[in-house]
Write an enzyme that holds these catalytic residues in place. Structure first.
Site, PDB file in Angstrom:
ATOM      1  N   PRO A 251       0.938  -1.297   0.039  1.00 13.86           N
ATOM      2  CA  PRO A 251      -0.074   0.019   0.050  1.00 13.86           C
ATOM      3  C   PRO A 251       0.697   1.361   0.076  1.00 13.86           C
ATOM      4  O   PRO A 251       0.405   2.328  -0.340  1.00 13.86           O
ATOM      5  CB  PRO A 251      -0.746  -0.051   1.292  1.00 13.86           C
TER       6      PRO A 251
ATOM      7  N   ARG B  64      -2.284  -8.456 -20.999  1.00 14.61           N
ATOM      8  CA  ARG B  64      -2.986  -8.224 -22.193  1.00 14.61           C
ATOM      9  C   ARG B  64      -2.319  -7.173 -23.169  1.00 14.61           C
ATOM     10  O   ARG B  64      -2.807  -6.732 -24.123  1.00 14.61           O
ATOM     11  CB  ARG B  64      -4.344  -7.713 -21.532  1.00 14.61           C
TER      12      ARG B  64
ATOM     13  N   ASP C 142      -9.138  -0.001 -25.777  1.00 11.26           N
ATOM     14  CA  ASP C 142      -9.755  -0.088 -24.419  1.00 11.26           C
ATOM     15  C   ASP C 142      -9.937   1.210 -23.640  1.00 11.26           C
ATOM     16  O   ASP C 142      -9.335   2.162 -24.031  1.00 11.26           O
ATOM     17  CB  ASP C 142      -9.001  -0.852 -23.715  1.00 11.26           C
TER      18      ASP C 142
HETATM   19  C1  4GS Z   1      -1.558  -4.135  -1.077  1.00  6.27           C
HETATM   20  C2  4GS Z   1      -1.882  -3.205  -1.723  1.00  6.27           C
HETATM   21  C3  4GS Z   1      -1.696  -4.417   0.281  1.00  6.27           C
HETATM   22  C4  4GS Z   1      -0.606  -4.923   3.183  1.00  6.27           C
HETATM   23  C5  4GS Z   1       0.041  -7.162   2.127  1.00  6.27           C
HETATM   24  C6  4GS Z   1      -0.520  -5.484   4.544  1.00  6.27           C
HETATM   25  C7  4GS Z   1      -0.200  -7.810   3.453  1.00  6.27           C
HETATM   26  C8  4GS Z   1      -1.030  -6.162   2.102  1.00  6.27           C
HETATM   27  N1  4GS Z   1      -0.530  -4.530  -1.834  1.00  6.27           N
HETATM   28  N2  4GS Z   1      -1.600  -2.887  -2.971  1.00  6.27           N
HETATM   29  N3  4GS Z   1       0.358  -6.841   4.547  1.00  6.27           N
HETATM   30  N4  4GS Z   1      -3.302  -2.240  -1.491  1.00  6.27           N
HETATM   31  N5  4GS Z   1      -0.841  -5.286   0.661  1.00  6.27           N
HETATM   32  O1  4GS Z   1      -2.839  -4.205   0.785  1.00  6.27           O
HETATM   33  O2  4GS Z   1      -0.402  -3.909  -2.992  1.00  6.27           O
END
Ligand code: 4GS
Length: 254
Positions: free
Chosen positions: A88, A153, A168
């Site tokens: 994230p 893709r 697209d």
């Molecule tokens: C994301 C997301 C995600 C974060 C993986 C907490 C486990 C988790 N990965 N984009 N630990 N949003 N990863 O939430 O890529």
């Protein structure tokens, strides 16, 4: 394009590799796909990949050594590949990034579990940190599948039609135009007549108008970012004039 996924749950990818366009792309050797089990690079007897977080607290953290071992094994296998950590904290994923990633000849995708990975892994071993959106998953595996799906893709020949990826949504900064198939009349609703006309130029114009209309109504933010061409400006101008006519009408007189 060669994909290698680093995960503690490699079996999650079996159904993904085995369906639809991804499966066909593998069969036709447009892509190759494999997983590395991070657990195989854990040195201890119990093959532990997580540990308690320094500073205290309930969450666990992915240990750096198994992950580093797995990343090195992957980059040895694919020396010119880009490496991507799904997190994230990463840059938000979008179509332009999918295009950029599609230009690599290989991608190593690293899936975190638990609270995340030890901070010291990120810096030297990872080229990209990517987030698929502002929400928290239980692991990076689904995020990796999304990246692989969007990148595959775009690889020439991976989609059936010649240039199917070109028309697209997002390819021109707009949402895709409306689509219709048979029957010509469905629950009292007709397919727009121009689409039956066989008149290529008019169909293209109708599609552009549909694209602009849908983008304006559903994703005005995309339209604001876009550099409009002359034809697009003419269509939007026409709508503005029509809206102006409606607004200039003296409603109180009715
Ligand atoms: C994301 C997301 C995600 C974060 C993986 C907490 C486990 C988790 N990965 N984009 N630990 N949003 N990863 O939430 O890529």
């Amino acid at each position: 394009m060669d994909f290698v996924v680093l995960t503690i749950f490699p079996d999650m990818f079996d159904p993904f590799w085995n369906h639809g366009i991804i499966r066909r792309a593998i069969e036709q050797k447009k892509i190759s796909a494999s997983t590395i089990n991070i657990r195989d690079y854990a040195r201890d007897r119990h093959q532990v990949t997580d540990d308690k977080t320094y500073g205290g607290g309930s969450g666990m953290v992915m240990k750096p050594e198994p992950l580093a071992g797995a990343i090195r094994a992957a980059t040895q296998k694919l020396p010119t590949a880009g490496s991507v950590l799904l997190t994230p904290q990463g840059k938000p994923f979008h179509q332009n990034m999918a295009r950029e990633l599609a230009s690599f000849d290989g991608l190593v995708l690293i899936c975190g579990r638990y609270e995340g990975v030890d901070e010291r892994i990120c810096h030297d071993l990872i080229d990209y940190e990517i987030s698929i959106g502002d929400y928290v998953l239980t692991g990076g595996e689904l995020a990796a599948m999304i990246i692989i799906d969007a990148v595959t893709r775009l690889i020439p020949g991976a989609l059936g039609g010649e240039n199917a990826a070109e028309n697209d949504s997002f390819s021109n900064g707009l949402l895709e135009h409306a689509h219709y198939t048979r029957p010509q009349r469905y629950e009292g609703q007709e397919v727009p007549e121009v689409l039956l006309s066989g008149h290529h130029q008019e169909i293209e114009r109708w599609r552009l108008e549909s694209s602009l209309m849908r983008t304006l109504l559903k994703r005005p933010d995309l339209l604001q970012q876009k550099r409009l061409n002359q034809q697009e400006i003419i269509i939007l101008d026409k709508w503005r004039n029509e809206i102006d006519k409606v607004l200039k009408f003296d409603h109180k007189k009715r």
